[in-house]
Design an enzyme around this catalytic site. Sequence first.
Site, mmCIF file in Angstrom:
data_model
loop_
_atom_site.group_PDB
_atom_site.id
_atom_site.type_symbol
_atom_site.label_atom_id
_atom_site.label_comp_id
_atom_site.label_asym_id
_atom_site.label_seq_id
_atom_site.Cartn_x
_atom_site.Cartn_y
_atom_site.Cartn_z
ATOM 1 N N TYR A 143 -11.730 -13.556 7.989
ATOM 2 C CA TYR A 143 -11.014 -14.665 7.520
ATOM 3 C C TYR A 143 -10.774 -15.683 8.575
ATOM 4 O O TYR A 143 -10.995 -16.891 8.558
ATOM 5 C CB TYR A 143 -9.992 -14.403 6.397
ATOM 6 N N ARG A 175 -5.590 -20.806 0.454
ATOM 7 C CA ARG A 175 -5.158 -21.700 -0.481
ATOM 8 C C ARG A 175 -4.161 -22.640 -0.053
ATOM 9 O O ARG A 175 -3.999 -23.820 -0.218
ATOM 10 C CB ARG A 175 -4.913 -21.045 -1.777
ATOM 11 N N SER A 181 0.718 -1.054 0.040
ATOM 12 C CA SER A 181 0.076 0.229 0.035
ATOM 13 C C SER A 181 0.751 1.176 0.105
ATOM 14 O O SER A 181 1.853 1.311 0.721
ATOM 15 C CB SER A 181 -0.963 0.288 1.221
ATOM 16 N N TYR A 184 -6.986 5.779 3.431
ATOM 17 C CA TYR A 184 -5.913 5.187 4.021
ATOM 18 C C TYR A 184 -6.402 4.215 5.188
ATOM 19 O O TYR A 184 -6.088 3.178 5.561
ATOM 20 C CB TYR A 184 -4.624 5.840 4.225
#
Length: 322
Positions: A165, A112, A81, A151
């Site tokens: 997650y 994954r 970023s 930001y």
Amino acid sequence: MRALVAGGAGFIGSHLCDRLLADGHTVVAIDNFISGRPQNVAHLADHPAFTLVDHDITKPLPDHAELHPSKPFDTVFHLASPASPSDFLRIPLEILDVGSTGTRIMLDLAVRDGARFLLASTSEVYGDPLVHPQPESYWGNVDSIGPRSCYDEAKRYAEALTFAYRRVHEADTTMVRIFNTYGPRMRIDDGRVLVNFIVQALSGQPLTVHGDGMHTRSYCFVSDLVDGLLAVARRGGPGPYNVGNPVECTVLDLAEQVIAITGSSSTIELMPLPAERAGDPQRRRPDLHRITTDLQWVPKVGLDEGMRLMIAAIAAELDAVD
Ligand code: UDP
């Protein structure tokens, strides 16, 4: 360890790549060079354990042998970023995209591969803080529509996404909140205060202090910061962990120190706070209780020592430009 460093050609990312390689790990760096620079990793071009992929992480992963599922990563470091207030004005949409879509794509990659995911978040999640110093438990005081909001809110969203997650996919996530960091490889046109002051002092121009110069920041040298990132990545656990240096100084003080160390004849010019800086944090200092207790991490490099290293790097870069 096989590590992916998103933002690997950036200021902090490139130092992290150096350190991982020095410790014997394999590193794949991804960068689209929106704020990172090829020269930050040019010295690694022939390193057998280093691969650089020129790619924007807000787009689907490219077809690249080093990103193939047959070569899973152990750790994904997401440092991609732009992070300078001048970037907030120039490329706010890209910053929002990399904090949201980019973070999601990096999290999917970590899931994954069953990799540990480290999010580089920021002290900006505390906004203009009403609690000082700032502990991780502080929820912050953020203007959701101001010039910094692209930001601040992108990183707050990235933190929320990372925890989602963790809850939904049981992803192995952790996160750091990085406070002001400095050192070699910051762009000389980066716009942040220490770079500006050093460039101004070395070229004999007045040092541009905004307002009365009584704003404070706490500056962490990049090698300490990288130590902190690795300590958190090794331990894992949800975090977040503040990483920074707790020695706070005013911007005016900083200007005086830069003049003293460089021996410059530059003057200090107090200038009105630029309009886009109106909502800037007035004070910022990390409460490091959590990281020092859990990980025994403490920053070691003092401002004087770190500034000398950064001044030497900027002087060399300015000489090369001449
Ligand atoms: N600042 C300044 N002169 C400059 C650049 C910045 O006085 O040329 C001030 C700015 O107003 C702020 C502090 O320095 O109070 C730190 O700004 P910087 O852009 O380095 O990072 P921030 O911590 O605000 O993201």
